[in-house]
Scaffold this motif. Sequence first.
Motif, PDB file in Angstrom:
ATOM      1  N   ALA A  96       0.836  -1.202   0.000  1.00 24.35           N
ATOM      2  CA  ALA A  96       0.000   0.000   0.000  1.00 24.35           C
ATOM      3  C   ALA A  96       0.876   1.259   0.000  1.00 24.35           C
ATOM      4  N   LEU A  97       2.014   1.215   0.714  1.00 28.98           N
ATOM      5  CA  LEU A  97       2.960   2.335   0.677  1.00 28.98           C
ATOM      6  C   LEU A  97       3.474   2.570  -0.742  1.00 28.98           C
ATOM      7  N   LEU A  98       3.757   1.487  -1.446  1.00 26.48           N
ATOM      8  CA  LEU A  98       4.222   1.620  -2.834  1.00 26.48           C
ATOM      9  C   LEU A  98       3.144   2.251  -3.718  1.00 26.48           C
ATOM     10  N   VAL A  99       1.903   1.841  -3.522  1.00 24.28           N
ATOM     11  CA  VAL A  99       0.784   2.420  -4.283  1.00 24.28           C
ATOM     12  C   VAL A  99       0.681   3.913  -4.003  1.00 24.28           C
ATOM     13  N   VAL A 155       3.424   5.897  -5.723  1.00 28.23           N
ATOM     14  CA  VAL A 155       3.108   6.140  -7.133  1.00 28.23           C
ATOM     15  C   VAL A 155       2.106   7.287  -7.246  1.00 28.23           C
ATOM     16  N   LYS A 156       1.082   7.280  -6.397  1.00 26.04           N
ATOM     17  CA  LYS A 156       0.093   8.359  -6.381  1.00 26.04           C
ATOM     18  C   LYS A 156       0.757   9.699  -6.058  1.00 26.04           C
ATOM     19  N   PHE A 157       1.677   9.708  -5.108  1.00 25.91           N
ATOM     20  CA  PHE A 157       2.420  10.915  -4.754  1.00 25.91           C
ATOM     21  C   PHE A 157       3.212  11.427  -5.965  1.00 25.91           C
ATOM     22  N   GLY A 158       3.908  10.524  -6.635  1.00 31.61           N
ATOM     23  CA  GLY A 158       4.679  10.899  -7.825  1.00 31.61           C
ATOM     24  C   GLY A 158       3.784  11.473  -8.916  1.00 31.61           C
ATOM     25  N   LYS A 159       2.618  10.878  -9.092  1.00 31.19           N
ATOM     26  CA  LYS A 159       1.657  11.370 -10.081  1.00 31.19           C
ATOM     27  C   LYS A 159       1.201  12.788  -9.729  1.00 31.19           C
ATOM     28  N   GLU A 160       0.954  13.049  -8.443  1.00 27.00           N
ATOM     29  CA  GLU A 160       0.550  14.390  -7.988  1.00 27.00           C
ATOM     30  C   GLU A 160       1.660  15.401  -8.204  1.00 27.00           C
ATOM     31  N   VAL A 161       2.896  15.021  -7.879  1.00 28.92           N
ATOM     32  CA  VAL A 161       4.030  15.927  -8.087  1.00 28.92           C
ATOM     33  C   VAL A 161       4.182  16.240  -9.572  1.00 28.92           C
ATOM     34  N   TRP A 162       4.077  15.222 -10.402  1.00 29.35           N
ATOM     35  CA  TRP A 162       4.181  15.420 -11.853  1.00 29.35           C
ATOM     36  C   TRP A 162       3.083  16.374 -12.336  1.00 29.35           C
ATOM     37  N   PHE A 163       1.878  16.180 -11.859  1.00 25.80           N
ATOM     38  CA  PHE A 163       0.758  17.051 -12.251  1.00 25.80           C
ATOM     39  C   PHE A 163       1.024  18.494 -11.824  1.00 25.80           C
ATOM     40  N   ALA A 202       1.264  12.111   2.368  1.00 25.64           N
ATOM     41  CA  ALA A 202       2.365  11.955   3.328  1.00 25.64           C
ATOM     42  C   ALA A 202       1.831  11.546   4.702  1.00 25.64           C
ATOM     43  N   LEU A 203       0.715  12.146   5.129  1.00 27.56           N
ATOM     44  CA  LEU A 203       0.119  11.770   6.421  1.00 27.56           C
ATOM     45  C   LEU A 203      -0.332  10.313   6.417  1.00 27.56           C
ATOM     46  N   ILE A 204      -0.954   9.904   5.336  1.00 26.66           N
ATOM     47  CA  ILE A 204      -1.430   8.518   5.251  1.00 26.66           C
ATOM     48  C   ILE A 204      -0.248   7.550   5.259  1.00 26.66           C
ATOM     49  N   MET A 205       0.818   7.893   4.527  1.00 24.25           N
ATOM     50  CA  MET A 205       2.001   7.030   4.510  1.00 24.25           C
ATOM     51  C   MET A 205       2.659   6.961   5.890  1.00 24.25           C
ATOM     52  N   SER A 206       2.737   8.089   6.571  1.00 23.82           N
ATOM     53  CA  SER A 206       3.303   8.110   7.928  1.00 23.82           C
ATOM     54  C   SER A 206       2.468   7.257   8.868  1.00 23.82           C
ATOM     55  N   LEU A 207       1.159   7.361   8.725  1.00 27.86           N
ATOM     56  CA  LEU A 207       0.253   6.557   9.538  1.00 27.86           C
ATOM     57  C   LEU A 207       0.470   5.066   9.284  1.00 27.86           C
ATOM     58  N   LEU A 208       0.656   4.703   8.034  1.00 25.32           N
ATOM     59  CA  LEU A 208       0.916   3.294   7.712  1.00 25.32           C
ATOM     60  C   LEU A 208       2.215   2.814   8.354  1.00 25.32           C
TER      61      LEU A 208
END
Length: 168
Positions: A29-32, A35-43, A67-73
């Motif tokens: 889920a962190l990897l997913v 990827v979503k984070f990278g997509k947002e940065v690219w956008f 970032a909050l969700i990843m930290s929580l995970l």
Amino acid sequence: MKRLESAFEHMLFASRWLMAPVYFGLILALLVLLVKFGKEVWFLFSHIMSATGSEMIIGVLSLVDIALIMSLLIIIMFSGYENFVSKMEDLHSHTDRPEWMGHIGFSDQKIKLIGSIVAISGIELLKAFLNVDNVSDRHLAWMVGIHVTFLVSGVLYALMDRLQGKGH
């Protein structure tokens, strides 16, 4: 009968390892989310010249949200694994080991989870307010109601946890 009881207790104790694939799933889920984070940065970078200020703020808030969700995970994975599966003995002297690791109990984990949910809900609400022209009043009202519910639930849970702690 004692041997049967002992065998059952050992099997019960060993069953905690059934949680290990769950924690591996959280790594995926962190990897997913990465990827979503990278997509947002690219956008964000691809629209830096054409986007409005509020669109940029919403984009940055989306990054903070991820970032909050990843930290929580990470907190859930580390503390959950150490509390319910096995201690990470080899990592106790690691220089990058977080100080809180090994000290967060199940109750602390739930408080952090609720706090993170409130923060994530608040960010989503702020994003909706910044985009208020494209959000219906009904949808906004539901978001506020859900956020207030999370907030009140978090405060009540923390209060119950504190009252319970004082009794010991």
